[in-house]
Design a protein around this motif. Structure first.
Motif, PDB file in Angstrom:
ATOM      1  N   SER A 150      -7.854  12.176   1.621  1.00 11.54           N
ATOM      2  CA  SER A 150      -8.743  12.546   0.515  1.00 11.54           C
ATOM      3  C   SER A 150      -8.678  11.537  -0.627  1.00 11.54           C
ATOM      4  CB  SER A 150      -8.357  13.922  -0.027  1.00 11.54           C
ATOM      5  OG  SER A 150      -8.597  14.900   0.946  1.00 11.54           O
ATOM      6  N   LYS A 151      -9.669  11.611  -1.495  1.00  7.46           N
ATOM      7  CA  LYS A 151      -9.766  10.805  -2.717  1.00  7.46           C
ATOM      8  C   LYS A 151      -9.852   9.307  -2.439  1.00  7.46           C
ATOM      9  CE  LYS A 151      -7.776  12.357  -6.467  1.00  7.46           C
ATOM     10  NZ  LYS A 151      -6.739  12.716  -7.440  1.00  7.46           N
ATOM     11  N   GLY A 152     -10.379   8.937  -1.262  1.00 12.06           N
ATOM     12  CA  GLY A 152     -10.599   7.543  -0.959  1.00 12.06           C
ATOM     13  C   GLY A 152      -9.401   6.803  -0.395  1.00 12.06           C
ATOM     14  N   TYR A 153      -8.309   7.522  -0.072  1.00 10.05           N
ATOM     15  CA  TYR A 153      -7.124   6.859   0.477  1.00 10.05           C
ATOM     16  C   TYR A 153      -7.474   6.213   1.808  1.00 10.05           C
ATOM     17  CZ  TYR A 153      -2.342   6.018   1.970  1.00 10.05           C
ATOM     18  OH  TYR A 153      -1.176   5.421   2.372  1.00 10.05           O
ATOM     19  N   ALA A 154      -7.206   4.923   1.934  1.00  6.70           N
ATOM     20  CA  ALA A 154      -7.410   4.198   3.194  1.00  6.70           C
ATOM     21  C   ALA A 154      -6.395   3.076   3.265  1.00  6.70           C
ATOM     22  CB  ALA A 154      -8.821   3.643   3.283  1.00  6.70           C
ATOM     23  N   ALA A 155      -5.476   3.184   4.228  1.00  4.67           N
ATOM     24  CA  ALA A 155      -4.440   2.170   4.416  1.00  4.67           C
ATOM     25  C   ALA A 155      -4.548   1.607   5.821  1.00  4.67           C
ATOM     26  CB  ALA A 155      -3.063   2.778   4.194  1.00  4.67           C
ATOM     27  N   THR A 156      -4.794   0.312   5.908  1.00  8.64           N
ATOM     28  CA  THR A 156      -4.832  -0.374   7.189  1.00  8.64           C
ATOM     29  C   THR A 156      -3.500  -1.068   7.372  1.00  8.64           C
ATOM     30  OG1 THR A 156      -7.208  -0.680   7.036  1.00  8.64           O
ATOM     31  CG2 THR A 156      -6.031  -2.114   8.558  1.00  8.64           C
ATOM     32  N   LEU A 157      -2.764  -0.659   8.405  1.00  5.47           N
ATOM     33  CA  LEU A 157      -1.440  -1.196   8.676  1.00  5.47           C
ATOM     34  C   LEU A 157      -1.491  -2.065   9.921  1.00  5.47           C
ATOM     35  CD1 LEU A 157       0.503   2.145   8.138  1.00  5.47           C
ATOM     36  CD2 LEU A 157       0.175   0.319   6.488  1.00  5.47           C
ATOM     37  N   LYS A 158      -0.903  -3.228   9.837  1.00  7.40           N
ATOM     38  CA  LYS A 158      -0.805  -4.146  10.970  1.00  7.40           C
ATOM     39  C   LYS A 158       0.558  -3.977  11.626  1.00  7.40           C
ATOM     40  CE  LYS A 158      -4.736  -6.173  10.214  1.00  7.40           C
ATOM     41  NZ  LYS A 158      -5.849  -5.873  11.073  1.00  7.40           N
ATOM     42  N   ARG A 159       0.640  -4.307  12.894  1.00  9.88           N
ATOM     43  CA  ARG A 159       1.901  -4.190  13.616  1.00  9.88           C
ATOM     44  C   ARG A 159       3.008  -4.904  12.857  1.00  9.88           C
ATOM     45  NH1 ARG A 159       3.447  -6.552  19.555  1.00  9.88           N
ATOM     46  NH2 ARG A 159       5.462  -5.486  19.625  1.00  9.88           N
ATOM     47  N   GLY A 160       4.141  -4.238  12.659  1.00  7.95           N
ATOM     48  CA  GLY A 160       5.274  -4.794  11.923  1.00  7.95           C
ATOM     49  C   GLY A 160       5.407  -4.120  10.562  1.00  7.95           C
ATOM     50  N   TRP A 161       6.066  -4.792   9.637  1.00  9.29           N
ATOM     51  CA  TRP A 161       6.289  -4.252   8.298  1.00  9.29           C
ATOM     52  C   TRP A 161       5.064  -4.490   7.431  1.00  9.29           C
ATOM     53  CZ3 TRP A 161       9.994  -0.996   7.189  1.00  9.29           C
ATOM     54  CH2 TRP A 161      11.145  -0.970   7.985  1.00  9.29           C
ATOM     55  N   ASN A 162       4.707  -3.482   6.639  1.00  8.95           N
ATOM     56  CA  ASN A 162       3.563  -3.529   5.735  1.00  8.95           C
ATOM     57  C   ASN A 162       4.012  -3.072   4.359  1.00  8.95           C
ATOM     58  OD1 ASN A 162       0.848  -3.600   7.593  1.00  8.95           O
ATOM     59  ND2 ASN A 162       2.545  -2.613   8.640  1.00  8.95           N
ATOM     60  N   ALA A 163       3.504  -3.720   3.329  1.00 12.56           N
ATOM     61  CA  ALA A 163       3.772  -3.305   1.944  1.00 12.56           C
ATOM     62  C   ALA A 163       2.432  -3.142   1.254  1.00 12.56           C
ATOM     63  CB  ALA A 163       4.628  -4.338   1.233  1.00 12.56           C
ATOM     64  N   LEU A 164       2.273  -1.994   0.592  1.00 17.54           N
ATOM     65  CA  LEU A 164       1.018  -1.668  -0.074  1.00 17.54           C
ATOM     66  C   LEU A 164       1.300  -1.189  -1.492  1.00 17.54           C
ATOM     67  CD1 LEU A 164      -0.460   0.451   2.858  1.00 17.54           C
ATOM     68  CD2 LEU A 164      -1.038  -1.917   2.303  1.00 17.54           C
ATOM     69  N   ILE A 165       0.357  -1.453  -2.379  1.00 17.60           N
ATOM     70  CA  ILE A 165       0.416  -0.923  -3.741  1.00 17.60           C
ATOM     71  C   ILE A 165      -0.558   0.253  -3.782  1.00 17.60           C
ATOM     72  CG2 ILE A 165       0.004  -1.407  -6.175  1.00 17.60           C
ATOM     73  CD1 ILE A 165       2.355  -2.948  -5.037  1.00 17.60           C
ATOM     74  N   VAL A 166      -0.056   1.437  -4.145  1.00 14.51           N
ATOM     75  CA  VAL A 166      -0.859   2.654  -4.151  1.00 14.51           C
ATOM     76  C   VAL A 166      -1.007   3.137  -5.590  1.00 14.51           C
ATOM     77  CG1 VAL A 166      -1.067   5.014  -3.277  1.00 14.51           C
ATOM     78  CG2 VAL A 166       0.014   3.253  -1.854  1.00 14.51           C
ATOM     79  N   ASP A 167      -2.247   3.183  -6.060  1.00 16.22           N
ATOM     80  CA  ASP A 167      -2.555   3.623  -7.415  1.00 16.22           C
ATOM     81  C   ASP A 167      -3.310   4.948  -7.324  1.00 16.22           C
ATOM     82  OD1 ASP A 167      -3.065   3.875 -10.100  1.00 16.22           O
ATOM     83  OD2 ASP A 167      -4.196   2.009 -10.279  1.00 16.22           O
ATOM     84  N   VAL A 168      -2.676   6.009  -7.819  1.00 19.18           N
ATOM     85  CA  VAL A 168      -3.259   7.346  -7.730  1.00 19.18           C
ATOM     86  C   VAL A 168      -3.865   7.720  -9.077  1.00 19.18           C
ATOM     87  CG1 VAL A 168      -2.802   9.776  -7.261  1.00 19.18           C
ATOM     88  CG2 VAL A 168      -1.560   8.010  -6.004  1.00 19.18           C
ATOM     89  N   GLY A 169      -5.144   7.993  -9.058  1.00 21.04           N
ATOM     90  CA  GLY A 169      -5.864   8.452 -10.235  1.00 21.04           C
ATOM     91  C   GLY A 169      -6.925   9.429  -9.762  1.00 21.04           C
ATOM     92  N   ARG A 170      -8.109   9.358 -10.333  1.00 21.76           N
ATOM     93  CA  ARG A 170      -9.209  10.196  -9.834  1.00 21.76           C
ATOM     94  C   ARG A 170      -9.493   9.887  -8.376  1.00 21.76           C
ATOM     95  NH1 ARG A 170     -13.080  11.902 -14.541  1.00 21.76           N
ATOM     96  NH2 ARG A 170     -13.589  13.404 -12.938  1.00 21.76           N
ATOM     97  N   ALA A 171      -9.309   8.615  -8.031  1.00 22.21           N
ATOM     98  CA  ALA A 171      -9.390   8.160  -6.644  1.00 22.21           C
ATOM     99  C   ALA A 171      -8.064   7.470  -6.334  1.00 22.21           C
ATOM    100  CB  ALA A 171     -10.550   7.185  -6.459  1.00 22.21           C
ATOM    101  N   VAL A 172      -7.823   7.220  -5.055  1.00 20.80           N
ATOM    102  CA  VAL A 172      -6.602   6.531  -4.651  1.00 20.80           C
ATOM    103  C   VAL A 172      -6.973   5.130  -4.196  1.00 20.80           C
ATOM    104  CG1 VAL A 172      -4.631   6.537  -3.093  1.00 20.80           C
ATOM    105  CG2 VAL A 172      -5.538   8.710  -3.940  1.00 20.80           C
ATOM    106  N   ALA A 173      -6.407   4.138  -4.855  1.00 20.58           N
ATOM    107  CA  ALA A 173      -6.651   2.745  -4.488  1.00 20.58           C
ATOM    108  C   ALA A 173      -5.422   2.215  -3.753  1.00 20.58           C
ATOM    109  CB  ALA A 173      -6.916   1.908  -5.729  1.00 20.58           C
ATOM    110  N   VAL A 174      -5.646   1.656  -2.576  1.00 21.44           N
ATOM    111  CA  VAL A 174      -4.568   1.077  -1.782  1.00 21.44           C
ATOM    112  C   VAL A 174      -4.868  -0.411  -1.631  1.00 21.44           C
ATOM    113  CG1 VAL A 174      -3.367   1.116   0.433  1.00 21.44           C
ATOM    114  CG2 VAL A 174      -4.249   3.258  -0.543  1.00 21.44           C
ATOM    115  N   GLN A 175      -3.950  -1.233  -2.121  1.00 17.12           N
ATOM    116  CA  GLN A 175      -4.123  -2.690  -2.096  1.00 17.12           C
ATOM    117  C   GLN A 175      -2.955  -3.343  -1.364  1.00 17.12           C
ATOM    118  OE1 GLN A 175      -6.878  -4.123  -3.431  1.00 17.12           O
ATOM    119  NE2 GLN A 175      -7.546  -2.058  -3.910  1.00 17.12           N
TER     120      GLN A 175
END
Length: 189
Positions: A150-175
């Motif tokens: 919900s709220k626009g969360y979308a995380a694309t993970l590649k095989r192996g270790w992944n690091a993402l910055i997750v900003d939660v507000g009215r929507a969720v931004a995953v960078q």
């Protein structure tokens, strides 16, 4: 084998190797001289299962190198919508395919015997690395997979270790996380 063939072979072998993650950080607050920052693979309930990496604090800073190797099988779980309790994830959760996953969380502990690793008598305290008001999230997966919620969360993970910055507000931004990004860890509550 001639030199040209050797160089081509080395080039092809190294092209398939994944690079490890580097997490650079600074701390707010102070801890004892024997304080270490560590990354532990955790269960879906957040319990530490396996120490993956740790380093001592040096002048209020740390650099954690997360190895390219996969966590042990006991530290991996099936990635299902029911066990995705990651930052910013709110039901309903969708997972694009079958995968095994291991979530990495960050802790500090006092290495009282200075052996460079955590022992059972050294209590862990969880800490949350942040970038501004966003949170650092690290996970290992055995195959490429996308997690949506919900709220626009979308995380694309590649095989192996992944690091993402997750900003939660009215929507969720995953960078995607960049090795040049410096995270902040608060030692005071």
């Amino acid at each position: 084998m001639n030199l040209r063939s050797l160089l081509i072979t080395i080039s092809l072998l190294s092209a398939g190797q994944a690079l490890g993650l580097t997490i650079r950080g600074s701390v707010e607050g102070s801890g004892p001289d024997d304080t270490r920052v560590a990354g532990f693979v955790v269960s879906p309930f957040g319990q530490a299962v396996e120490e993956v990496t740790s380093v001592p604090l040096e002048n209020g800073r740390f650099v954690l190198e997360i190895p390219t190797t996969a966590p042990t099988a006991r530290a991996q779980v099936d990635l299902t919508p029911q066990n995705v309790t990651w930052p910013g994830v709110i039901d309903p959760v969708q997972v694009s395919g079958q995968a095994r996953v291991a979530e990495l969380k960050f802790f500090v502990y006092r290495d009282v015997n200075n052996n460079g690793r955590r022992d059972d008598n050294e209590p862990l305290r969880d800490v949350l690395p942040s970038v501004g008001r966003a949170t650092l999230f690290v996970a290992w997966v055995n195959t490429d997979v996308t997690v949506k919620a919900s709220k626009g969360y979308a995380a694309t993970l590649k095989r192996g270790w992944n690091a993402l910055i997750v900003d939660v507000g009215r929507a969720v931004a995953v960078q995607p996380f960049s090795d040049s990004t410096v995270v902040t860890v608060r030692l005071t509550r």
